[in-house]
Design an enzyme around this catalytic site. Structure first.
Site, PDB file in Angstrom:
ATOM      1  N   LEU A  66       1.096  -1.218  -0.011  1.00 18.62           N
ATOM      2  CA  LEU A  66       0.120   0.020  -0.121  1.00 18.62           C
ATOM      3  C   LEU A  66       0.710   1.106   0.108  1.00 18.62           C
ATOM      4  O   LEU A  66       1.868   1.220   0.350  1.00 18.62           O
ATOM      5  CB  LEU A  66      -0.859  -0.133   1.226  1.00 18.62           C
ATOM      6  CG  LEU A  66      -2.055  -1.154   1.344  1.00 18.62           C
ATOM      7  CD1 LEU A  66      -2.886  -1.048   2.597  1.00 18.62           C
ATOM      8  CD2 LEU A  66      -2.820  -1.359  -0.014  1.00 18.62           C
ATOM      9  N   HIS A  67       0.455   2.274  -0.607  1.00 24.96           N
ATOM     10  CA  HIS A  67       0.924   3.619  -0.735  1.00 24.96           C
ATOM     11  C   HIS A  67      -0.137   4.662  -0.799  1.00 24.96           C
ATOM     12  O   HIS A  67      -1.361   4.175  -0.531  1.00 24.96           O
ATOM     13  CB  HIS A  67       1.939   3.722  -2.084  1.00 24.96           C
ATOM     14  CG  HIS A  67       1.178   3.390  -3.221  1.00 24.96           C
ATOM     15  ND1 HIS A  67      -0.265   3.931  -3.750  1.00 24.96           N
ATOM     16  CD2 HIS A  67       1.454   2.291  -4.268  1.00 24.96           C
ATOM     17  CE1 HIS A  67      -0.325   3.536  -4.915  1.00 24.96           C
ATOM     18  NE2 HIS A  67       0.221   2.564  -5.333  1.00 24.96           N
ATOM     19  N   HIS A  72      -3.219   4.033  -2.514  1.00 27.42           N
ATOM     20  CA  HIS A  72      -4.367   3.255  -2.079  1.00 27.42           C
ATOM     21  C   HIS A  72      -4.960   4.119  -0.915  1.00 27.42           C
ATOM     22  O   HIS A  72      -6.134   3.920  -0.820  1.00 27.42           O
ATOM     23  CB  HIS A  72      -3.577   1.950  -1.561  1.00 27.42           C
ATOM     24  CG  HIS A  72      -3.085   1.275  -2.598  1.00 27.42           C
ATOM     25  ND1 HIS A  72      -1.590   1.107  -2.745  1.00 27.42           N
ATOM     26  CD2 HIS A  72      -3.353   0.183  -3.618  1.00 27.42           C
ATOM     27  CE1 HIS A  72      -1.421   0.163  -3.386  1.00 27.42           C
ATOM     28  NE2 HIS A  72      -2.233  -0.100  -4.344  1.00 27.42           N
ATOM     29  N   GLU A  76      -8.199   6.256 -10.718  1.00 27.33           N
ATOM     30  CA  GLU A  76      -8.109   6.568 -12.045  1.00 27.33           C
ATOM     31  C   GLU A  76      -6.918   6.267 -12.731  1.00 27.33           C
ATOM     32  O   GLU A  76      -6.575   6.277 -13.722  1.00 27.33           O
ATOM     33  CB  GLU A  76      -8.496   8.031 -12.305  1.00 27.33           C
ATOM     34  CG  GLU A  76      -9.841   8.524 -12.070  1.00 27.33           C
ATOM     35  CD  GLU A  76     -10.170   9.927 -12.244  1.00 27.33           C
ATOM     36  OE1 GLU A  76      -9.139  10.486 -12.555  1.00 27.33           O
ATOM     37  OE2 GLU A  76     -11.473  10.449 -12.426  1.00 27.33           O
ATOM     38  N   LYS A  77      -5.816   5.973 -11.793  1.00 28.15           N
ATOM     39  CA  LYS A  77      -4.371   5.573 -12.260  1.00 28.15           C
ATOM     40  C   LYS A  77      -4.514   4.291 -13.120  1.00 28.15           C
ATOM     41  O   LYS A  77      -4.037   4.246 -14.319  1.00 28.15           O
ATOM     42  CB  LYS A  77      -3.795   5.061 -11.067  1.00 28.15           C
ATOM     43  CG  LYS A  77      -2.452   3.892 -11.252  1.00 28.15           C
ATOM     44  CD  LYS A  77      -1.380   4.723 -11.926  1.00 28.15           C
ATOM     45  CE  LYS A  77      -0.241   3.900 -11.955  1.00 28.15           C
ATOM     46  NZ  LYS A  77      -0.226   2.570 -12.241  1.00 28.15           N
ATOM     47  N   ASP A  78      -5.556   3.473 -12.863  1.00 27.05           N
ATOM     48  CA  ASP A  78      -5.936   2.381 -13.734  1.00 27.05           C
ATOM     49  C   ASP A  78      -7.163   2.649 -14.565  1.00 27.05           C
ATOM     50  O   ASP A  78      -8.236   2.165 -14.062  1.00 27.05           O
ATOM     51  CB  ASP A  78      -5.954   0.999 -13.087  1.00 27.05           C
ATOM     52  CG  ASP A  78      -4.608   0.803 -12.301  1.00 27.05           C
ATOM     53  OD1 ASP A  78      -3.808   0.442 -12.995  1.00 27.05           O
ATOM     54  OD2 ASP A  78      -4.383   1.166 -11.033  1.00 27.05           O
ATOM     55  N   VAL A  80      -2.848   9.698  -7.432  1.00 25.28           N
ATOM     56  CA  VAL A  80      -1.947  10.484  -6.562  1.00 25.28           C
ATOM     57  C   VAL A  80      -0.503  10.082  -7.131  1.00 25.28           C
ATOM     58  O   VAL A  80      -0.238   9.033  -7.505  1.00 25.28           O
ATOM     59  CB  VAL A  80      -2.310   9.899  -5.144  1.00 25.28           C
ATOM     60  CG1 VAL A  80      -1.042  10.379  -4.112  1.00 25.28           C
ATOM     61  CG2 VAL A  80      -3.419   9.832  -4.628  1.00 25.28           C
ATOM     62  N   ARG A 124       4.735  -1.078  -8.120  1.00 27.89           N
ATOM     63  CA  ARG A 124       5.965  -1.427  -8.977  1.00 27.89           C
ATOM     64  C   ARG A 124       7.082  -0.388  -8.924  1.00 27.89           C
ATOM     65  O   ARG A 124       7.973  -0.788  -9.191  1.00 27.89           O
ATOM     66  CB  ARG A 124       5.302  -1.591 -10.292  1.00 27.89           C
ATOM     67  CG  ARG A 124       4.473  -3.045 -10.510  1.00 27.89           C
ATOM     68  CD  ARG A 124       4.245  -3.132 -12.127  1.00 27.89           C
ATOM     69  NE  ARG A 124       3.362  -4.388 -12.210  1.00 27.89           N
ATOM     70  CZ  ARG A 124       2.334  -4.582 -12.159  1.00 27.89           C
ATOM     71  NH1 ARG A 124       1.472  -3.324 -11.791  1.00 27.89           N
ATOM     72  NH2 ARG A 124       1.669  -5.592 -12.179  1.00 27.89           N
TER      73      ARG A 124
HETATM   74  P1  AMP Z   1      -3.304  -2.136  -7.173  1.00 31.44           P
HETATM   75  O1  AMP Z   1      -3.111  -2.649  -5.742  1.00 31.44           O
HETATM   76  O2  AMP Z   1      -2.486  -1.621  -7.980  1.00 31.44           O
HETATM   77  O3  AMP Z   1      -4.135  -3.254  -7.710  1.00 31.44           O
HETATM   78  O4  AMP Z   1      -4.347  -0.888  -6.978  1.00 31.44           O
HETATM   79  C1  AMP Z   1      -5.678  -1.038  -6.073  1.00 31.44           C
HETATM   80  C2  AMP Z   1      -6.215   0.217  -6.248  1.00 31.44           C
HETATM   81  O5  AMP Z   1      -5.408   1.386  -6.059  1.00 31.44           O
HETATM   82  C3  AMP Z   1      -6.730   0.521  -7.969  1.00 31.44           C
HETATM   83  O6  AMP Z   1      -8.107   0.777  -7.844  1.00 31.44           O
HETATM   84  C4  AMP Z   1      -5.930   1.348  -8.266  1.00 31.44           C
HETATM   85  O7  AMP Z   1      -6.285   1.967  -9.424  1.00 31.44           O
HETATM   86  C5  AMP Z   1      -5.669   2.291  -7.227  1.00 31.44           C
HETATM   87  N1  AMP Z   1      -4.308   2.799  -7.365  1.00 31.44           N
HETATM   88  C6  AMP Z   1      -2.976   2.484  -7.555  1.00 31.44           C
HETATM   89  N2  AMP Z   1      -2.187   3.564  -7.628  1.00 31.44           N
HETATM   90  C7  AMP Z   1      -2.907   4.640  -7.482  1.00 31.44           C
HETATM   91  C8  AMP Z   1      -2.555   6.017  -7.376  1.00 31.44           C
HETATM   92  N3  AMP Z   1      -1.424   6.353  -7.622  1.00 31.44           N
HETATM   93  N4  AMP Z   1      -3.377   6.862  -7.159  1.00 31.44           N
HETATM   94  C9  AMP Z   1      -4.692   6.538  -7.077  1.00 31.44           C
HETATM   95  N5  AMP Z   1      -5.218   5.129  -7.215  1.00 31.44           N
HETATM   96  C10 AMP Z   1      -4.151   4.309  -7.195  1.00 31.44           C
END
Ligand code: AMP
Length: 283
Positions: free
Chosen positions: A35-36, A39, A150-152, A178, A189
């Site tokens: 988590l960052h 998240h 929205e990143k994805d 973010v 990553r």
């Molecule tokens: P992940 O753990 O990468 O599968 O991401 C989980 C959720 O966090 C997904 O809805 C991503 O789009 C969101 N997310 C990942 N990175 C960011 C970011 N930099 N800003 C906003 N949401 C993010």
């Protein structure tokens, strides 16, 4: 407050049954952990809107098309739980793999159309994995609302389509990307990049912003995109998989920002695949 970590669906249901009976609005934030702040911004949005918030952590093998990426995906559960402490979430659901994919699991959720391009094209099977696991997480958590970044952006659209098409009563809410001070979109990553790699990575968003500005001046996308890709390769990226201008509503390709549009990119640095997207104001 330390939230309970639940690894079995039966324990999750014991909680969600009671919450639902009490009329609580349940929010879910699906994640793969590590988590960052990106998240955590989703957790904050969920906390502001919902009576009960569940964060899920599941590194979903079905959505990885590259076995090395899956093997190297960071797993930091204890740190994640600490990071969540200040937010007062109600449960952290870290399902054992068989809670998501029990023996004999044979169902696939596949969204057509939106998944033909970009991430769908470069990561075959990826969105089937995402749609399948997210459908399960929506149903397992019985969430009224779900928060995605929205990143994805393409994933957000796919998940929204899937929930509507399957009549899953979970409202899908998109939240802004973010970024680091450098403009680099936060991503689990990024942890795998060297300090030099992080510097190179920051150029991706900078290049995308200049492309968006040029589009705002009425320039044609093909010309500016060619120039931006050449510059990124010179800066240290080993490959630009795509740099696309697309309709924000349908993802159809655009030659100019003639309607609400977004610029999307995927590029590799130090073997790490980075993606980003930004809004492009109509010219
Ligand atoms: P992940 O753990 O990468 O599968 O991401 C989980 C959720 O966090 C997904 O809805 C991503 O789009 C969101 N997310 C990942 N990175 C960011 C970011 N930099 N800003 C906003 N949401 C993010």
């Amino acid at each position: 407050m330390t939230a309970p970590i639940l690894r079995q669906l039966a324990y999750l249901h014991a909680k969600t049954d009671a919450w639902t009976r009490a009329g609580a609005v349940i929010g879910v934030v699906p994640t793969m952990g590590a988590l960052h702040q990106g998240h955590l911004s989703l957790v904050e949005a969920a906390k502001a809107d919902c009576d009960r918030v569940i964060v899920t952590i599941f590194v979903n093998p079905k959505q990885f098309n590259n076995p090395e990426d899956l093997a190297k995906y960071p797993r930091t559960e204890a740190d994640d739980a600490v990071k969540l402490e200040p937010y007062g979430v109600d449960a952290i659901y870290v399902p054992e793999p068989d809670q998501i994919y029990p023996a004999g699991f044979a169902t696939n959720v596949s969204v057509a159309g939106l998944t033909d391009v970009m991430e769908g094209e470069f990561r075959p099977g990826h969105f089937d994995g995402v749609a399948t696991v997210v459908a399960k997480l929506f149903l397992q958590t019985r969430a009224n609302r779900a928060y995605f970044g929205e990143k994805d952006y393409q994933q957000l659209m796919v998940v929204r389509r899937m929930a509507r098409d399957l009549d899953i009563p979970t409202e899908v809410i998109g939240c802004p990307t973010v970024r680091e001070a450098s403009g680099l979109a936060m991503s689990s990553r990024n942890l795998r990049l060297s300090p030099e790699g992080l510097e190179v990575a920051a150029h991706l968003n900078a290049a995308m912003r200049s492309v968006a500005e040029a589009l705002g001046r009425g320039e044609a996308f093909d010309d500016v995109a060619k120039h931006a890709c050449a510059e990124l390769l010179e800066t240290g990226f080993s490959e630009i998989e795509y740099l696309d201008l697309r309709s924000a509503a349908s993802l159809k390709p655009l030659g100019r920002a003639s309607e609400p549009a977004r610029l999307f990119a995927a590029a590799l640095v130090e073997g790490i695949r980075l993606i980003d997207n930004i809004e492009v104001p109509a010219a």
